[in-house]
Design a protein around this motif. Structure first.
Motif, mmCIF file in Angstrom:
data_model
loop_
_atom_site.group_PDB
_atom_site.id
_atom_site.type_symbol
_atom_site.label_atom_id
_atom_site.label_comp_id
_atom_site.label_asym_id
_atom_site.label_seq_id
_atom_site.Cartn_x
_atom_site.Cartn_y
_atom_site.Cartn_z
ATOM 1 N N THR A 50 7.879 2.688 -6.762
ATOM 2 C CA THR A 50 8.495 1.496 -6.142
ATOM 3 C C THR A 50 8.613 1.924 -4.646
ATOM 4 O O THR A 50 8.461 2.967 -4.267
ATOM 5 C CB THR A 50 9.869 1.075 -6.727
ATOM 6 O OG1 THR A 50 10.794 2.042 -6.357
ATOM 7 C CG2 THR A 50 9.668 0.644 -7.813
ATOM 8 N N ASP A 51 8.447 0.973 -3.851
ATOM 9 C CA ASP A 51 8.521 1.348 -2.444
ATOM 10 C C ASP A 51 9.900 2.182 -2.190
ATOM 11 O O ASP A 51 9.694 3.002 -1.169
ATOM 12 C CB ASP A 51 8.768 -0.072 -1.675
ATOM 13 C CG ASP A 51 7.395 -0.866 -1.298
ATOM 14 O OD1 ASP A 51 6.315 -0.153 -1.662
ATOM 15 O OD2 ASP A 51 7.419 -2.050 -0.907
ATOM 16 N N GLU A 52 10.881 2.072 -2.811
ATOM 17 C CA GLU A 52 12.364 2.846 -2.603
ATOM 18 C C GLU A 52 12.078 3.993 -3.103
ATOM 19 O O GLU A 52 12.103 5.020 -2.171
ATOM 20 C CB GLU A 52 13.375 2.192 -3.322
ATOM 21 C CG GLU A 52 14.591 2.475 -2.995
ATOM 22 C CD GLU A 52 15.856 1.908 -3.588
ATOM 23 O OE1 GLU A 52 16.834 2.449 -3.677
ATOM 24 O OE2 GLU A 52 15.813 1.113 -4.404
ATOM 25 N N ILE A 111 9.109 5.624 -3.676
ATOM 26 C CA ILE A 111 8.136 6.341 -2.984
ATOM 27 C C ILE A 111 8.673 6.840 -1.502
ATOM 28 O O ILE A 111 8.309 8.182 -1.080
ATOM 29 C CB ILE A 111 7.002 5.442 -2.735
ATOM 30 C CG1 ILE A 111 6.276 5.243 -4.123
ATOM 31 C CG2 ILE A 111 6.109 5.829 -1.604
ATOM 32 C CD1 ILE A 111 5.090 4.184 -3.871
ATOM 33 N N ASN A 112 9.266 5.913 -0.646
ATOM 34 C CA ASN A 112 9.958 6.575 0.472
ATOM 35 C C ASN A 112 11.191 7.616 0.366
ATOM 36 O O ASN A 112 10.724 8.361 1.124
ATOM 37 C CB ASN A 112 10.815 5.271 1.267
ATOM 38 C CG ASN A 112 9.777 4.110 1.605
ATOM 39 O OD1 ASN A 112 8.597 4.313 1.812
ATOM 40 N ND2 ASN A 112 10.244 2.730 1.606
ATOM 41 N N ARG A 149 1.089 8.055 1.066
ATOM 42 C CA ARG A 149 1.869 6.898 1.076
ATOM 43 C C ARG A 149 0.705 5.667 0.700
ATOM 44 O O ARG A 149 0.814 4.843 -0.427
ATOM 45 C CB ARG A 149 2.377 6.296 2.210
ATOM 46 C CG ARG A 149 3.292 4.861 2.173
ATOM 47 C CD ARG A 149 3.690 4.507 3.351
ATOM 48 N NE ARG A 149 4.378 5.320 4.252
ATOM 49 C CZ ARG A 149 5.666 5.768 4.266
ATOM 50 N NH1 ARG A 149 6.239 4.844 3.282
ATOM 51 N NH2 ARG A 149 6.074 6.694 4.994
ATOM 52 N N LEU A 181 0.606 3.925 -2.999
ATOM 53 C CA LEU A 181 0.657 2.255 -3.261
ATOM 54 C C LEU A 181 -0.695 1.666 -3.503
ATOM 55 O O LEU A 181 -0.635 0.310 -3.677
ATOM 56 C CB LEU A 181 1.104 1.664 -1.813
ATOM 57 C CG LEU A 181 2.730 2.154 -1.324
ATOM 58 C CD1 LEU A 181 2.969 1.647 -0.116
ATOM 59 C CD2 LEU A 181 3.715 1.701 -2.452
#
Length: 464
Positions: A23-25, A27-28, A56, A60
């Motif tokens: 998820t974006d979270e 991954i960040n 990144r 994604l």
């Protein structure tokens, strides 16, 4: 080398385990830790930023295999990106169509140019070439004498020449041209030119290097960088490349406290491959740079290929085969056999360096942790104990009673308890090999070895 970067990346991957999807979270979070790992390992800021953005985009995007877990996906993406930065293939060494091939060694003072020149000559000699060395460093006191000593150590020829009363660039160019003629006249197919360095980049150094390049038309211009200097090595590499268009880099002192970032940064900024690594003081502590193997080390996957190459080169195959047959036959092996094998293993380098080439994940994880606790001096103590025995005692350890143990300990300069530990562990190893020689015994042997790897600690007797 690269241990710090490897450890930090492993921690960032570990935090993703157990999570269902990327998820974006998460991954960040992972990218934040990877960015810190890169920067703390001396990777150039711009290079680190590019790597993170590429990871990144891939994470994604639709290029990730959906069958992989989040941690496996990130590991795969990071591996692909590091391979992109370091180069997918091992760089080939360029040779001139008409010998001699000229190799120009460039770099700052103290980077290890002279030592690396000798190591490169030894590597070429082993490959069947006849290198000739010449030092055109007419400024640093004893620089030319130092190369003479290095050449003698590795057993290659050197052209010394004579200096004029007023040394300068004219002497540098004259020595280079004379050495080229010498190489051609005496059938030396490679000429390695050890150039002068400075404490920093200056115009005089660059002008002289440019003239040498024009005069000799070298096939290779190798920039020698001290990997422990981090970003300074990167800045110097860029300056030399802008003027000379280097063909590759050599990173020295990779066995020290180098954090590995210079390797990633130099390749990315100059666009030229890293061709060799200096991994120690000895002439043979020099290896070609294999990007895929280095990436495997960084990601904790080990470097079995290099370990096997080193074993093939340094170990006596006949002795190893004879030992294996004897040990697995059920007759056991003597302390004399054990000492011979210990000497063979020492040829591969320190136990830490050997174990660090194994993967740090899966069933090998315990070995990597044990590498931190290995006391290399303990191997010398074990050999001293065996050397203090008579030949009869080495062949048949069962006759070593209490009084003999005291005599052996005194002769080796150790405590009796250390002699007792060695004899006990030799008996255990003999039993293990006998077990291994039976059907199904190999699996039992592996399990027992894994559980005992932690025994390689100083002060606690010789590790299993």
């Amino acid at each position: 080398m690269f241990e710090a970067l490897s450890d930090k990346l492993q921690r960032s991957f570990k935090n993703l385990r157990g999570q269902g999807t990327l998820t974006d979270e998460n991954i960040n979070d992972a990218l934040r830790e990877i960015r810190v790992a890169l920067l703390e390992s001396d990777v150039n800021l711009d290079v680190a930023r590019d790597i993170i953005e590429h990871i990144r985009a891939k994470a994604l995007g639709s290029t990730v295999a959906t069958a992989l877990s989040p941690a496996e996906q990130i590991v795969k993406i990071v591996r692909d990106e590091l391979m992109e930065v370091l180069g997918k293939d091992t760089a080939r060494f360029k040779f001139a169509s008409q010998p001699p091939t000229v190799i120009l060694m460039a770099g700052l003072q103290g980077s290890g140019k002279t030592t690396t020149t000798g190591k490169l000559a030894a590597w070429l000699k082993k490959g069947g070439h006849r290198p000739l060395l010449v030092s055109v460093d007419v400024y640093r006191p004893a620089a030319r004498e130092q190369l003479k000593v290095v050449a003698s150590t590795v057993g290659v020829q050197i052209y010394e020449g004579k200096l004029s009363e007023t040394t300068g660039t004219a002497d540098v160019l004259r020595l280079a041209k004379e050495a080229f003629r010498e190489a051609r006249n005496f059938a030396n197919d490679v000429l390695i030119v050890d150039t002068a360095g400075r404490l920093g980049i200056d115009q005089a150094l660059m002008d002289e290097m440019a003239q040498l390049k024009k005069e000799l038309n070298p096939s290779e211009i190798l920039f020698v960088a001290d990997a422990m200097t981090g970003q300074d090595a990167v800045n110097s590499a860029k300056a030399f490349n802008d003027l000379l268009q280097i063909t590759g880099a050599v990173l020295t002192k990779m066995d020290g406290d180098s954090r590995g970032g210079a390797a990633l940064s130099i390749r990315k900024i100059t666009g030229q491959p890293i061709k060799f690594l200096g991994t120690g003081e000895k002439p043979d502590a020099f290896e070609p740079f294999h990007p895929d193997r280095i990436v495997s080390r960084i990601l904790g996957m080990g470097d079995i290929a290099t370990l096997l190459e080193r074993a093939e080169e340094k170990l006596d195959k006949d002795k190893a085969t004879a030992f294996a047959k004897k040990a697995l036959s059920g007759d056991g092996f003597s302390l004399e056999d054990f000492r011979d094998q210990l000497r063979q293993i020492k040829k591969l380098g320190s136990m830490q360096s050997i174990l660090k080439m194994l993967p740090s994940v899966g069933p090998f994880q315990g070995m990597q942790q044990a590498a931190q606790n290995v006391d290399q001096k303990q191997f010398d103590r074990v050999e001293a104990i065996i050397n203090s025995m008579t030949k009869k005692e080495r062949q048949n350890s069962s006759i070593i009673n209490g009084s003999r143990r005291k005599r052996i300990a005194l002769g080796a300069g150790v405590q009796v308890s250390e002699v007792n530990n060695l004899l006990k562990q030799h008996a255990q190893m003999s039993k293990m090999f006998k077990t291994m020689g039976t059907p199904g015994g190999a699996g039992k042997m592996q399990q027992r070895l894994m559980s005992q790897m932690g025994g390689m600690r100083g002060g606690g007797g010789f590790g299993r």
